[in-house]
Design an enzyme around this catalytic site. Structure first.
Site, PDB file in Angstrom:
ATOM      1  N   THR A   1      30.993 -54.180  -3.406  1.00 61.34           N
ATOM      2  CA  THR A   1      29.789 -54.172  -2.573  1.00 61.34           C
ATOM      3  C   THR A   1      29.271 -55.579  -2.317  1.00 61.34           C
ATOM      4  O   THR A   1      28.906 -55.931  -1.191  1.00 61.34           O
ATOM      5  CB  THR A   1      28.688 -53.321  -3.225  1.00 61.34           C
ATOM      6  OG1 THR A   1      29.082 -51.947  -3.207  1.00 61.34           O
ATOM      7  CG2 THR A   1      27.366 -53.463  -2.484  1.00 61.34           C
TER       8      THR A   1
ATOM      9  N   GLU B   1      27.544 -46.612   1.333  1.00 62.37           N
ATOM     10  CA  GLU B   1      28.248 -46.881   0.088  1.00 62.37           C
ATOM     11  C   GLU B   1      29.569 -46.107   0.015  1.00 62.37           C
ATOM     12  O   GLU B   1      29.608 -44.895   0.213  1.00 62.37           O
ATOM     13  CB  GLU B   1      27.351 -46.511  -1.102  1.00 62.37           C
ATOM     14  CG  GLU B   1      28.006 -46.622  -2.455  1.00 62.37           C
ATOM     15  CD  GLU B   1      28.462 -48.043  -2.772  1.00 62.37           C
ATOM     16  OE1 GLU B   1      29.559 -48.182  -3.328  1.00 62.37           O
ATOM     17  OE2 GLU B   1      27.726 -49.003  -2.455  1.00 62.37           O
TER      18      GLU B   1
END
Length: 646
Positions: free
Chosen positions: A300, A255
């Site tokens: 994302t 991430e």
């Protein structure tokens, strides 16, 4: 003679109906829906959001007079109640809200029928008690009603008040959650901020827009795209083609990771010591230092989408949210159909975020291990969800029991904005830039690096390491341009637009069983992952529509487009309408010879990819190597760790 004061007038009945439906909506928020409400502002928004649409819809019936007005208000109220209760039942079963696309899928409608009987609660009478009372009054106590018409000149005032209340609600919502309507993170977010009724209207508008775009598309549009992408296809490298046939594929999402962290020291300590080793070329991994993210507003979700489909995300919003019910030819489905892979996604957040629980069905993903499969106790949670260390540990346990070969995608969370970490998990001192975001990023990235090392060690212990392709990548930048001053302090150099583009390197590490590691300096992006993996497992890519190219191919295209139309090559970068040299990030006074060709190619790539999504062109593609995915056959049930937290 005047009528008794105790009689119920049309406007009073209107107000009563609005009030009782609103009360039932509040009841559903706190009893049946898991909306993750936090803080005073979100609770105030929750109190506000049901009123506007309920009042606006029912106010239309104030134009009528006599019995008609009462009956129309009653019927309108009943329909709103039915919509609310349908969402309650659906949420109990699917942990999501009804949309027009889910209703159009036969499998969901059939499941809904079973869900109703299985999901009744003893307190469900609360949702209909007012309806029963009003119906009884309309039938048996008509003398209680004052049939005189409501003054029509005041109806527009009621409507205007309802609309004003909606925009006030939206203003509060955008303040607390910017880009709510453009990025549409999650149905729960939309319901939390707008209410279930406004959400239904929003979903209806988006459905109409999508259907209009699809209606204009044809097979001719697909033919144009296929002809274009076939010209871009690159031949596989014989040294790597089929090298990983029927090997497990483990894809690890880091991430918000950016590669300026590689070999970076803070206060004399390495930020990412494990990834530094993997980047050296002396390990089993090949490191691609010039690998860039290609995400847009979907961040994302765009990263996932691009890597599994070799398509670009949308110029605005998230493809997961806006084009989630399209037809796709995704990597997981291809691996299943050609080599018998089972596929799964593992993520320490709940399945509805980014509409994943619907999108994955269209990708042909077999299983989704969301937060309900993990220990979500307070000690294990930080920021948006599960900490990376317990996430990786539990995921490795699940993977050790999976049918092989498998394609497993792990999505981490701890290194996510606002980059906060519990004191007991912090093992590197923060820098002192004066910016809590940048300073915290160093700590969470260090924690992520530790968690990754523990996971790789676990894979070795469980016998999964040697027989698996392991792919590690950063999904998008973590530090935005808003933090350039702090980044200048951290890196010791000025952050120009050209330098910020360099910082969009997010890293790519690839272990192929039987192949030695190294450093590959090809310029590549997330678009290139799907064709690379297909060739590694020995699947011919010629019949698959993809915009990327194999990173190991000798013909690999070193032009990396970005979603905004900028791009970077081995020698120069095009940023905000200007061309910079890669050597020193200085402005070029003359256009490179291949600039116009590359710019045209980037624009064409984006245009063609958008046409695939907007026209849902894969529905027309009769690919001899692919059978269309039936999303109705997939269902992602909650895991053994229990239901979502309220």
């Amino acid at each position: 003679m005047s009528l008794p004061k105790k009689k119920i007038g049309i406007f009073a009945f209107f107000l009563l109906t609005v009030f009782t439906i609103t009360l039932k909506t509040y009841f559903s928020y706190y009893v049946d829906f898991s909306l993750g409400v936090k803080g005073l502002v979100q609770n105030l928004i929750l109190l506000m959001n049901p009123y506007s649409l309920i009042a606006l819809v029912l106010s239309v019936f104030l134009f009528f007079k006599g019995k008609k007005a009462f009956w129309f208000i009653f019927i309108g109220g009943f329909l709103l109640t039915f919509l609310l209760y349908a969402n309650v039942v659906y949420f109990r079963f699917f942990s999501d809200f009804l949309t027009f696309s889910t209703l159009n899928q036969a499998g969901n409608v059939e499941s809904m029928g079973g869900a109703v009987s299985a999901s009744f609660k003893w307190y469900d009478f609360v949702y209909f008690i007012d309806t029963i009372i009003y119906l009884a009054i309309l039938i048996f106590k008509r003398k209680w009603l004052d049939n005189r018409a409501f003054s029509k000149k005041f109806v527009p005032v009621v409507m205007a008040t309802s609309v004003a209340l909606f925009f006030l609600n939206l203003a509060f919502a955008e303040t607390d959650r910017p880009e709510l309507l453009t990025r549409t993170f999650d149905h729960k977010y939309l319901v939390k901020y707008l209410g279930p009724y406004n959400f239904t209207v929003y979903d209806g508008v988006k459905t109409i827009e999508n259907n209009q775009q699809k209606a204009l598309a044809s097979e001719d549009d697909l033919t144009k795209v296929l002809n274009y992408t076939k010209q871009k296809r690159t031949e596989p490298n014989p040294e790597y083609y089929g090298a990983a046939k029927k090997k497990n594929i483990i894809k690890i999402h880091l991430e918000s990771f950016q590669t300026f962290l590689i070999n970076k020291k803070v206060n004399g300590k390495e930020v990412t010591p494990f990834l530094n080793k993997l980047s050296s070329g002396n390990q089993d991994f090949t490191y691609f230092p010039n690998f860039f993210h290609q995400t847009g507003q979907g961040k994302t979700s765009d990263s996932e989408f691009t890597m599994d489909n070799s398509l670009y995300g949308l110029p605005q919003g998230s493809a997961y949210s806006l084009k989630g019910d399209n037809t796709y030819q995704s990597l997981p489905a291809i691996l299943d159909q050609k080599q018998g892979y089972t596929s799964n996604v593992m993520h320490g957040d709940y399945k509805t975020f980014w509409n994943r629980d619907q999108v994955y069905k269209h990708f042909g993903i077999d299983n989704f291990y969301d937060a309900t499969y993990y220990d979500m106790s307070d000690d294990n949670i930080v920021n948006l969800g599960l900490k990376d260390k317990p996430f990786f540990k539990a995921s490795a346990d699940y993977q050790s029991k999976m049918k092989k070969p498998f394609y497993s995608h792990l999505i981490t969370l701890t290194n996510h904005y606002p980059f906060t970490l519990d004191e007991e998990d912090a093992s590197i001192d923060k820098p002192n830039t004066g910016d809590s975001t940048v300073d915290g990023y160093i700590q969470t990235a260090h924690y992520l690096d530790q968690a990754l090392e523990e996971y790789i060690t676990d894979l070795k212990k469980k016998g999964l390491y040697d027989n698996s392709v392991i792919m590690i990548y950063g999904d998008h930048y973590g530090i935005s341009e808003n933090h350039n001053n702090a980044m200048e302090k951290l890196l010791g150099e000025k952050i120009t637009p050209a330098k910020f583009t360099d910082l969009n390197r997010t890293g790519f590490w690839l272990k192929v069983p039987g192949k030695s590691g190294g450093v590959n300096k090809e310029y590549a992006g997330q678009m290139d992952v799907m064709p690379t993996l297909l060739h590694l497992v020995g699947i011919d890519s010629k019949n698959y529509l993809m915009f990327g190219s194999d990173m190991f191919s000798k013909q690999h295209n070193n032009v990396v487009p970005f979603r905004n139309g900028d791009f970077i090559t081995e020698d120069y970068k095009y940023v905000n309408g200007k061309i910079y040299s890669n050597k020193d990030n200085e402005l070029l006074t003359e256009k490179p010879k291949d600039f116009d060709k590359n710019k045209k190619q980037v624009e064409k790539d984006l245009e063609m990819s958008d046409s695939v999504l907007n026209g849902d062109l894969f529905r027309f593609y009769k690919n001899p190597d692919f059978k269309k995915v039936n999303p109705g056959k997939y269902e992602y049930k909650s895991g053994p760790k229990g239901n979502e937290k309220k």
